[in-house]
Design a protein around this motif. Structure first.
Motif, PDB file in Angstrom:
ATOM      1  N   ASN A  48      43.779  41.300  54.784  1.00  0.00           N
ATOM      2  CA  ASN A  48      44.682  40.810  53.747  1.00  0.00           C
ATOM      3  C   ASN A  48      44.277  41.263  52.348  1.00  0.00           C
ATOM      4  OD1 ASN A  48      42.379  39.277  53.789  1.00  0.00           O
ATOM      5  ND2 ASN A  48      43.407  37.297  53.579  1.00  0.00           N
ATOM      6  N   HIS A  49      43.249  42.134  52.256  1.00  0.00           N
ATOM      7  CA  HIS A  49      42.851  42.716  50.979  1.00  0.00           C
ATOM      8  C   HIS A  49      43.090  44.221  51.008  1.00  0.00           C
ATOM      9  CE1 HIS A  49      40.133  39.414  49.062  1.00  0.00           C
ATOM     10  NE2 HIS A  49      41.254  38.924  49.547  1.00  0.00           N
ATOM     11  N   ARG A  50      43.050  44.841  49.843  1.00  0.00           N
ATOM     12  CA  ARG A  50      43.300  46.280  49.738  1.00  0.00           C
ATOM     13  C   ARG A  50      42.149  46.948  48.979  1.00  0.00           C
ATOM     14  NH1 ARG A  50      48.360  43.927  48.621  1.00  0.00           N
ATOM     15  NH2 ARG A  50      48.114  44.226  46.361  1.00  0.00           N
ATOM     16  N   CYS A  51      40.963  46.836  49.531  1.00  0.00           N
ATOM     17  CA  CYS A  51      39.763  47.351  48.861  1.00  0.00           C
ATOM     18  C   CYS A  51      39.707  48.874  48.941  1.00  0.00           C
ATOM     19  CB  CYS A  51      38.504  46.775  49.499  1.00  0.00           C
ATOM     20  SG  CYS A  51      38.483  44.967  49.575  1.00  0.00           S
ATOM     21  N   GLN A  52      39.665  49.519  47.789  1.00  0.00           N
ATOM     22  CA  GLN A  52      39.580  50.978  47.805  1.00  0.00           C
ATOM     23  C   GLN A  52      38.230  51.459  48.308  1.00  0.00           C
ATOM     24  OE1 GLN A  52      38.852  53.469  44.551  1.00  0.00           O
ATOM     25  NE2 GLN A  52      38.582  51.821  43.068  1.00  0.00           N
ATOM     26  N   GLU A  53      37.207  50.590  48.228  1.00  0.00           N
ATOM     27  CA  GLU A  53      35.882  51.000  48.677  1.00  0.00           C
ATOM     28  C   GLU A  53      35.640  50.710  50.157  1.00  0.00           C
ATOM     29  OE1 GLU A  53      35.119  46.650  47.666  1.00  0.00           O
ATOM     30  OE2 GLU A  53      36.418  48.272  46.977  1.00  0.00           O
ATOM     31  N   LEU A 143      32.502  40.035  47.395  1.00  0.00           N
ATOM     32  CA  LEU A 143      33.271  39.735  46.190  1.00  0.00           C
ATOM     33  C   LEU A 143      33.387  40.952  45.274  1.00  0.00           C
ATOM     34  CD1 LEU A 143      34.734  37.417  44.735  1.00  0.00           C
ATOM     35  CD2 LEU A 143      32.589  36.899  43.567  1.00  0.00           C
ATOM     36  N   ASP A 144      32.285  41.641  45.050  1.00  0.00           N
ATOM     37  CA  ASP A 144      32.274  42.907  44.315  1.00  0.00           C
ATOM     38  C   ASP A 144      32.847  42.804  42.903  1.00  0.00           C
ATOM     39  OD1 ASP A 144      31.394  44.247  46.749  1.00  0.00           O
ATOM     40  OD2 ASP A 144      33.437  43.981  47.454  1.00  0.00           O
ATOM     41  N   ALA A 145      32.716  41.646  42.305  1.00  0.00           N
ATOM     42  CA  ALA A 145      33.240  41.440  40.959  1.00  0.00           C
ATOM     43  C   ALA A 145      32.703  40.133  40.402  1.00  0.00           C
ATOM     44  CB  ALA A 145      34.767  41.409  40.966  1.00  0.00           C
ATOM     45  N   GLY A 146      32.803  40.015  39.081  1.00  0.00           N
ATOM     46  CA  GLY A 146      32.457  38.759  38.429  1.00  0.00           C
ATOM     47  C   GLY A 146      33.587  38.275  37.549  1.00  0.00           C
ATOM     48  N   SER A 147      34.726  38.996  37.639  1.00  0.00           N
ATOM     49  CA  SER A 147      35.887  38.655  36.824  1.00  0.00           C
ATOM     50  C   SER A 147      37.155  39.117  37.535  1.00  0.00           C
ATOM     51  CB  SER A 147      35.789  39.334  35.456  1.00  0.00           C
ATOM     52  OG  SER A 147      35.899  40.745  35.600  1.00  0.00           O
ATOM     53  N   PRO A 148      38.307  38.528  37.206  1.00  0.00           N
ATOM     54  CA  PRO A 148      39.573  38.929  37.833  1.00  0.00           C
ATOM     55  C   PRO A 148      39.906  40.401  37.611  1.00  0.00           C
ATOM     56  CG  PRO A 148      39.834  36.808  36.749  1.00  0.00           C
ATOM     57  CD  PRO A 148      38.490  37.338  36.341  1.00  0.00           C
ATOM     58  N   VAL A 150      37.923  43.152  37.233  1.00  0.00           N
ATOM     59  CA  VAL A 150      37.174  44.049  38.112  1.00  0.00           C
ATOM     60  C   VAL A 150      37.538  43.784  39.574  1.00  0.00           C
ATOM     61  CG1 VAL A 150      34.855  44.658  38.948  1.00  0.00           C
ATOM     62  CG2 VAL A 150      35.291  44.421  36.495  1.00  0.00           C
ATOM     63  N   PHE A 151      37.819  42.531  39.916  1.00  0.00           N
ATOM     64  CA  PHE A 151      38.252  42.204  41.275  1.00  0.00           C
ATOM     65  C   PHE A 151      39.530  42.962  41.623  1.00  0.00           C
ATOM     66  CE2 PHE A 151      40.562  39.549  44.359  1.00  0.00           C
ATOM     67  CZ  PHE A 151      39.602  39.417  45.346  1.00  0.00           C
ATOM     68  N   LYS A 152      40.418  43.102  40.679  1.00  0.00           N
ATOM     69  CA  LYS A 152      41.653  43.860  40.880  1.00  0.00           C
ATOM     70  C   LYS A 152      41.336  45.309  41.219  1.00  0.00           C
ATOM     71  CE  LYS A 152      46.100  44.959  40.418  1.00  0.00           C
ATOM     72  NZ  LYS A 152      47.161  44.511  41.361  1.00  0.00           N
ATOM     73  N   LEU A 153      40.325  45.870  40.564  1.00  0.00           N
ATOM     74  CA  LEU A 153      39.937  47.254  40.820  1.00  0.00           C
ATOM     75  C   LEU A 153      39.285  47.418  42.185  1.00  0.00           C
ATOM     76  CD1 LEU A 153      38.388  48.187  37.346  1.00  0.00           C
ATOM     77  CD2 LEU A 153      40.614  48.876  38.227  1.00  0.00           C
ATOM     78  N   THR A 154      38.489  46.429  42.597  1.00  0.00           N
ATOM     79  CA  THR A 154      37.745  46.566  43.852  1.00  0.00           C
ATOM     80  C   THR A 154      38.523  46.099  45.070  1.00  0.00           C
ATOM     81  OG1 THR A 154      36.682  44.412  43.465  1.00  0.00           O
ATOM     82  CG2 THR A 154      35.500  46.387  42.730  1.00  0.00           C
ATOM     83  N   HIS A 155      39.280  45.006  44.923  1.00  0.00           N
ATOM     84  CA  HIS A 155      39.971  44.432  46.076  1.00  0.00           C
ATOM     85  C   HIS A 155      41.490  44.577  46.025  1.00  0.00           C
ATOM     86  CE1 HIS A 155      36.677  42.141  48.235  1.00  0.00           C
ATOM     87  NE2 HIS A 155      36.056  42.660  47.194  1.00  0.00           N
ATOM     88  N   GLY A 156      41.996  45.112  44.943  1.00  0.00           N
ATOM     89  CA  GLY A 156      43.416  45.409  44.866  1.00  0.00           C
ATOM     90  C   GLY A 156      44.324  44.207  44.725  1.00  0.00           C
ATOM     91  N   ASP A 158      45.157  40.251  42.525  1.00  0.00           N
ATOM     92  CA  ASP A 158      45.095  39.719  41.168  1.00  0.00           C
ATOM     93  C   ASP A 158      44.136  38.540  41.008  1.00  0.00           C
ATOM     94  OD1 ASP A 158      46.376  37.500  42.247  1.00  0.00           O
ATOM     95  OD2 ASP A 158      48.362  38.091  41.519  1.00  0.00           O
ATOM     96  N   GLY A 159      44.179  37.973  39.797  1.00  0.00           N
ATOM     97  CA  GLY A 159      43.274  36.886  39.460  1.00  0.00           C
ATOM     98  C   GLY A 159      43.476  35.637  40.280  1.00  0.00           C
ATOM     99  N   ASN A 160      44.684  35.406  40.771  1.00  0.00           N
ATOM    100  CA  ASN A 160      44.929  34.230  41.613  1.00  0.00           C
ATOM    101  C   ASN A 160      44.083  34.277  42.875  1.00  0.00           C
ATOM    102  OD1 ASN A 160      46.833  33.090  39.880  1.00  0.00           O
ATOM    103  ND2 ASN A 160      48.516  34.261  40.773  1.00  0.00           N
ATOM    104  N   GLU A 161      43.990  35.474  43.463  1.00  0.00           N
ATOM    105  CA  GLU A 161      43.174  35.638  44.668  1.00  0.00           C
ATOM    106  C   GLU A 161      41.696  35.475  44.344  1.00  0.00           C
ATOM    107  OE1 GLU A 161      42.746  36.605  48.915  1.00  0.00           O
ATOM    108  OE2 GLU A 161      44.261  35.705  47.607  1.00  0.00           O
ATOM    109  N   PHE A 162      41.279  36.046  43.223  1.00  0.00           N
ATOM    110  CA  PHE A 162      39.889  35.921  42.793  1.00  0.00           C
ATOM    111  C   PHE A 162      39.518  34.455  42.618  1.00  0.00           C
ATOM    112  CE2 PHE A 162      36.765  35.548  39.323  1.00  0.00           C
ATOM    113  CZ  PHE A 162      35.720  36.305  39.834  1.00  0.00           C
ATOM    114  N   ASN A 163      40.346  33.719  41.912  1.00  0.00           N
ATOM    115  CA  ASN A 163      40.073  32.300  41.662  1.00  0.00           C
ATOM    116  C   ASN A 163      40.078  31.492  42.954  1.00  0.00           C
ATOM    117  OD1 ASN A 163      39.852  32.712  38.883  1.00  0.00           O
ATOM    118  ND2 ASN A 163      42.049  32.437  38.555  1.00  0.00           N
ATOM    119  N   LYS A 164      40.953  31.866  43.870  1.00  0.00           N
ATOM    120  CA  LYS A 164      41.009  31.188  45.166  1.00  0.00           C
ATOM    121  C   LYS A 164      39.693  31.365  45.920  1.00  0.00           C
ATOM    122  CE  LYS A 164      43.359  31.523  49.657  1.00  0.00           C
ATOM    123  NZ  LYS A 164      44.373  32.288  50.428  1.00  0.00           N
ATOM    124  N   ILE A 165      39.170  32.595  45.907  1.00  0.00           N
ATOM    125  CA  ILE A 165      37.924  32.874  46.625  1.00  0.00           C
ATOM    126  C   ILE A 165      36.761  32.138  45.988  1.00  0.00           C
ATOM    127  CG2 ILE A 165      36.274  34.696  47.221  1.00  0.00           C
ATOM    128  CD1 ILE A 165      38.718  36.578  47.463  1.00  0.00           C
TER     129      ILE A 165
END
Length: 357
Positions: A48-53, A143-148, A150-156, A158-165
């Motif tokens: 359910n994520h779109r991680c480019q890495e 997680l690969d991020a500490g903010s929404p 960078v999370f967008k860049l790593t997991h593709g 938005d911030g809603n998903e980051f905050n949920k995690i």
């Protein structure tokens, strides 16, 4: 005075752990086809994520396979029977996208296997967290991020998903404390030029959340035999982040990988891959491969568990042929087996006067 990285305990993620299994190493040295110590199991290729890495995007994009409860149970029972020691539920895709994963985690633990679990954390809830904390030796949220941003860049996403995690991780920690689980809970962070600015943010966040550790690893992408590397210089950032490492919360990093990233041969001075003897992977299709980096490559497929047993495959001529086809030009430099191979290659070489240390 600066911090000396040599004094920091980062060996939890160093591959000299193979030397904790001298009985199997010795059997292997004496010509026996020992069973692997660790097996990675992909419950599904759906994510359910779109991680480019993502290291398996090259085949997962067009493959939405998943293990059925019947096949997954059959595989786990065979692994236990063949004396596998550690089973890692990973991907492939997100393990929790397969509805039978939690039952398989419980089954594996009930059969005496140590269980590790890697998740993106988005589907964690009270039920899944409780099951995992009661049955896993360790659990890591990628997680690969500490903010929404960078999370967008790593997991593709938005911030809603980051905050949920983040909320899910907090719930995980809360339940761990409540049930007094011994499961080691951590956060994974891949470093690159575009994640580098978030390293301190992630450290402070992980510390605040109350996880046991935050682990840094260099990002490298393996895309169908085409490699991309992100050897960002993060030494100063790691030194600063290590200042927050203490008894309750640890900042860990794959020191050996960062060091070998500066080596023109990435530490690959051995001539054969011996690490494949001690760790292997089972994909969501039921097929087994040489290692986690060769999922989906027919060249490195060693057998199909839908057709043959684990024991048969491990002792098969097909596996021998796949091993003989290993070509380091197909291998990602800082592969999982790289440091295994350095150790095992040196152990395997003939030595004179071995009784004089």
């Amino acid at each position: 005075m600066g911090m000396d990285l040599r004094q920091i305990d980062v060996r939890q993620f160093s591959s000299d752990k193979i030397l904790k299994h001298l009985d199997r190493v010795n059997d292997w040295l004496n010509g026996k086809n020992t069973p692997p110590i660790t097996v990675e199991l992909d419950m599904t290729n759906i994510c359910n994520h779109r991680c480019q890495e993502c290291v398996v995007n090259y085949f997962r994009i067009n493959d939405r396979s998943f293990l059925t409860p019947r096949l997954a149970k059959k595989i786990i029972l065979q692994l236990a029977k063949n004396k596998i020691k550690g089973l890692i539920f990973t991907g492939g895709g997100e393990p929790l996208c397969n509805p039978c994963t939690l039952d398989m985690v419980k089954l594996a633990r009930s059969k005496g296997l140590d269980v590790g679990f890697i998740t993106n954390g988005s589907l964690l809830d009270h039920k899944s967290s409780s099951v995992l904390l009661n049955n896993c030796t360790w659990l890591r949220v990628s997680l690969d991020a500490g903010s929404p941003g960078v999370f967008k860049l790593t997991h593709g996403l938005d911030g809603n998903e980051f905050n949920k995690i983040i909320k899910n991780i907090a719930l995980l920690v809360k339940i761990k404390k409540k049930i007094k689980s011994l499961c080691n809970v951590g956060i994974g962070f891949l470093t690159s030029d575009y994640t580098k600015p978030d390293m301190m943010k992630a450290t402070l966040l992980a510390d605040r959340l109350g996880v046991d550790y935050l682990q840094f690893r260099p990002m490298q992408i393996h895309n169908g035999g085409k490699f991309r590397y992100y050897w960002a210089d993060v030494q100063d950032e790691i030194v600063n982040c290590l200042k927050y490492s203490g008894n309750k919360f640890k900042v860990l990093y794959s020191q050996h990988k960062y060091e070998m990233a500066h080596d023109s041969k990435f530490g690959r001075y051995y001539k054969k891959c011996y690490g494949q003897q001690f760790a292997t992977v089972i994909s969501a299709t039921g097929k087994m491969y040489i290692c986690c980096h060769t999922r989906g490559y027919n060249k490195y497929c060693i057998g199909d568990l839908k057709k043959k047993s684990f024991k048969y495959i491990w002792n098969s001529e097909e596996r021998v042929k796949a091993i003989n086809r290993i070509d380091f030009r197909n291998c990602i430099p800082l592969c999982r087996d790289n440091t295994f191979n350095q150790i095992l290659w040196n152990v395997k070489q003939p030595r004179e006067h071995v009784n004089f240390l």
